[in-house]
Design an enzyme around this catalytic site. Structure first.
Site, PDB file in Angstrom:
ATOM      1  N   ARG A 135      11.441  -6.022   4.786  1.00 21.88           N
ATOM      2  CA  ARG A 135      11.325  -4.599   5.105  1.00 21.88           C
ATOM      3  C   ARG A 135      11.911  -4.305   6.490  1.00 21.88           C
ATOM      4  NH1 ARG A 135       5.349  -2.210   4.966  1.00 21.88           N
ATOM      5  NH2 ARG A 135       5.163  -3.275   6.950  1.00 21.88           N
TER       6      ARG A 135
ATOM      7  N   ARG B   3      11.260  -0.546  12.048  1.00 20.10           N
ATOM      8  CA  ARG B   3       9.980  -0.703  12.734  1.00 20.10           C
ATOM      9  C   ARG B   3       9.999  -1.930  13.636  1.00 20.10           C
ATOM     10  NH1 ARG B   3       5.029   0.071   8.540  1.00 20.10           N
ATOM     11  NH2 ARG B   3       4.029  -1.085  10.233  1.00 20.10           N
TER      12      ARG B   3
ATOM     13  N   LYS C  72       0.827  -1.215   0.000  1.00 22.06           N
ATOM     14  CA  LYS C  72       0.000   0.000   0.000  1.00 22.06           C
ATOM     15  C   LYS C  72       0.859   1.262   0.000  1.00 22.06           C
ATOM     16  CE  LYS C  72      -2.237  -1.002   3.874  1.00 22.06           C
ATOM     17  NZ  LYS C  72      -1.654  -2.295   4.263  1.00 22.06           N
TER      18      LYS C  72
ATOM     19  N   ARG D  26      -0.316  -9.077  13.558  1.00 24.37           N
ATOM     20  CA  ARG D  26      -0.850  -8.066  12.626  1.00 24.37           C
ATOM     21  C   ARG D  26      -1.703  -8.709  11.541  1.00 24.37           C
ATOM     22  NH1 ARG D  26       4.472  -5.392  10.925  1.00 24.37           N
ATOM     23  NH2 ARG D  26       3.258  -4.020   9.587  1.00 24.37           N
TER      24      ARG D  26
ATOM     25  N   ARG E  12      -9.607   0.822   9.020  1.00 25.06           N
ATOM     26  CA  ARG E  12      -9.195  -0.534   9.372  1.00 25.06           C
ATOM     27  C   ARG E  12     -10.274  -1.275  10.152  1.00 25.06           C
ATOM     28  NH1 ARG E  12      -3.310   0.425   9.220  1.00 25.06           N
ATOM     29  NH2 ARG E  12      -2.104  -1.451   9.628  1.00 25.06           N
TER      30      ARG E  12
HETATM   31  P1  AMP Z   1       0.730   0.541   9.174  1.00 23.80           P
HETATM   32  O1  AMP Z   1       1.914   1.376   8.909  1.00 23.80           O
HETATM   33  O2  AMP Z   1      -0.478   0.953   8.368  1.00 23.80           O
HETATM   34  O3  AMP Z   1       1.019  -0.937   9.060  1.00 23.80           O
HETATM   35  O4  AMP Z   1       0.318   0.793  10.701  1.00 23.80           O
HETATM   36  C1  AMP Z   1       1.190   0.488  11.764  1.00 23.80           C
HETATM   37  C2  AMP Z   1       0.408   0.344  13.058  1.00 23.80           C
HETATM   38  O5  AMP Z   1      -0.250   1.590  13.369  1.00 23.80           O
HETATM   39  C3  AMP Z   1      -0.724  -0.679  13.048  1.00 23.80           C
HETATM   40  O6  AMP Z   1      -0.264  -1.996  13.307  1.00 23.80           O
HETATM   41  C4  AMP Z   1      -1.613  -0.148  14.156  1.00 23.80           C
HETATM   42  O7  AMP Z   1      -1.077  -0.424  15.435  1.00 23.80           O
HETATM   43  C5  AMP Z   1      -1.516   1.356  13.942  1.00 23.80           C
HETATM   44  N1  AMP Z   1      -2.546   1.826  12.982  1.00 23.80           N
HETATM   45  C6  AMP Z   1      -2.324   2.363  11.764  1.00 23.80           C
HETATM   46  N2  AMP Z   1      -3.473   2.684  11.167  1.00 23.80           N
HETATM   47  C7  AMP Z   1      -4.460   2.317  12.010  1.00 23.80           C
HETATM   48  C8  AMP Z   1      -5.880   2.355  11.958  1.00 23.80           C
HETATM   49  N3  AMP Z   1      -6.523   2.842  10.881  1.00 23.80           N
HETATM   50  N4  AMP Z   1      -6.578   1.872  13.017  1.00 23.80           N
HETATM   51  C9  AMP Z   1      -5.949   1.392  14.107  1.00 23.80           C
HETATM   52  N5  AMP Z   1      -4.617   1.299  14.230  1.00 23.80           N
HETATM   53  C10 AMP Z   1      -3.869   1.761  13.185  1.00 23.80           C
END
Ligand code: AMP
Length: 190
Positions: free
Chosen positions: A128, A134, A14, A146, A89
């Site tokens: 990654r 991260r 994404k 996740r 999400r």
């Molecule tokens: P991402 O970079 O999109 O994989 O997001 C990393 C982490 O941020 C996720 O595993 C969640 O802990 C938190 N996070 C990001 N976006 C959301 C969302 N829309 N709702 C809830 N938690 C989020």
């Protein structure tokens, strides 16, 4: 105005595809993961609150995410449109997004869902993790959490948009450019 939800499990690509869409269509990137990581880096209250959820691979509570997205939309309201990446999400987030957009006379053009098998996701995230720094990319158990959270809480969001006739699925395995061309075809049809 183009408002696109780019959807898919962690590691689906994404972020990579969002960058390309932004430069081709001149849209604003709204990545909730990036916004949280920015808060975390700056040590804000919001960052400290989100940290424990993020580091364990769990979702940050809806009201926190929704408030943050609302602020971002309000501060970039003159944008040509948004790429929503990693948001919504949960179905509650999707409903809140529709309400927020409606208030401003906007709506979602469509959801583009990247389809990638679980094994490939795990490989990509581990790769990654070597450079992303991260915490949630580096530990097998957190990666598994996740993906489980995605299947249980996030996957139903696709159905939310399907019911509105707004879901397009794309094969997310292959060359980045090939995938981008499939996505662009969908965007051009909006
Ligand atoms: P991402 O970079 O999109 O994989 O997001 C990393 C982490 O941020 C996720 O595993 C969640 O802990 C938190 N996070 C990001 N976006 C959301 C969302 N829309 N709702 C809830 N938690 C989020």
């Amino acid at each position: 105005m183009l408002n696109i939800v780019l959807f898919g499990p962690p590691g689906a690509g994404k972020g990579t595809q969002s960058e390309k869409l932004i430069s081709k269509y001149g849209l604003t990137h709204l990545s909730t993961g990036d916004l949280f990581r920015k808060h975390l880096g700056e040590g804000t209250d919001l960052g400290n609150l989100a940290k424990k959820y993020m580091n364990e691979g769990h979702l940050v509570p809806d009201e926190v995410v929704i408030g943050m997205v609302e602020d971002k939309i309000n501060s970039t309201i003159s944008s040509k449109g948004f790429i929503f990446d990693g948001f919504p999400r949960t179905t509650a987030q999707a409903e809140a997004l529709d309400t927020m957009l409606e208030k401003n006379g906007m709506k979602i053009s469509g959801m583009i869902a990247l389809d990638v098998p679980e094994l490939v996701l795990k490989e990509r995230i581990k790769e990654r993790g070597k450079t992303s720094g991260r915490v949630d990319d580096q530990d097998e158990e957190k990666i598994n959490t996740r993906i489980k959270v995605y299947l249980a809480e996030t996957f139903p969001v696709a159905e939310y948009y399907e019911k509105q006739g707004k879901l397009q699925k794309i094969n997310g395995v292959g060359e980045i450019e090939e995938i981008f061309s499939l996505i662009s075809n969908v965007v051009d049809s909006y």
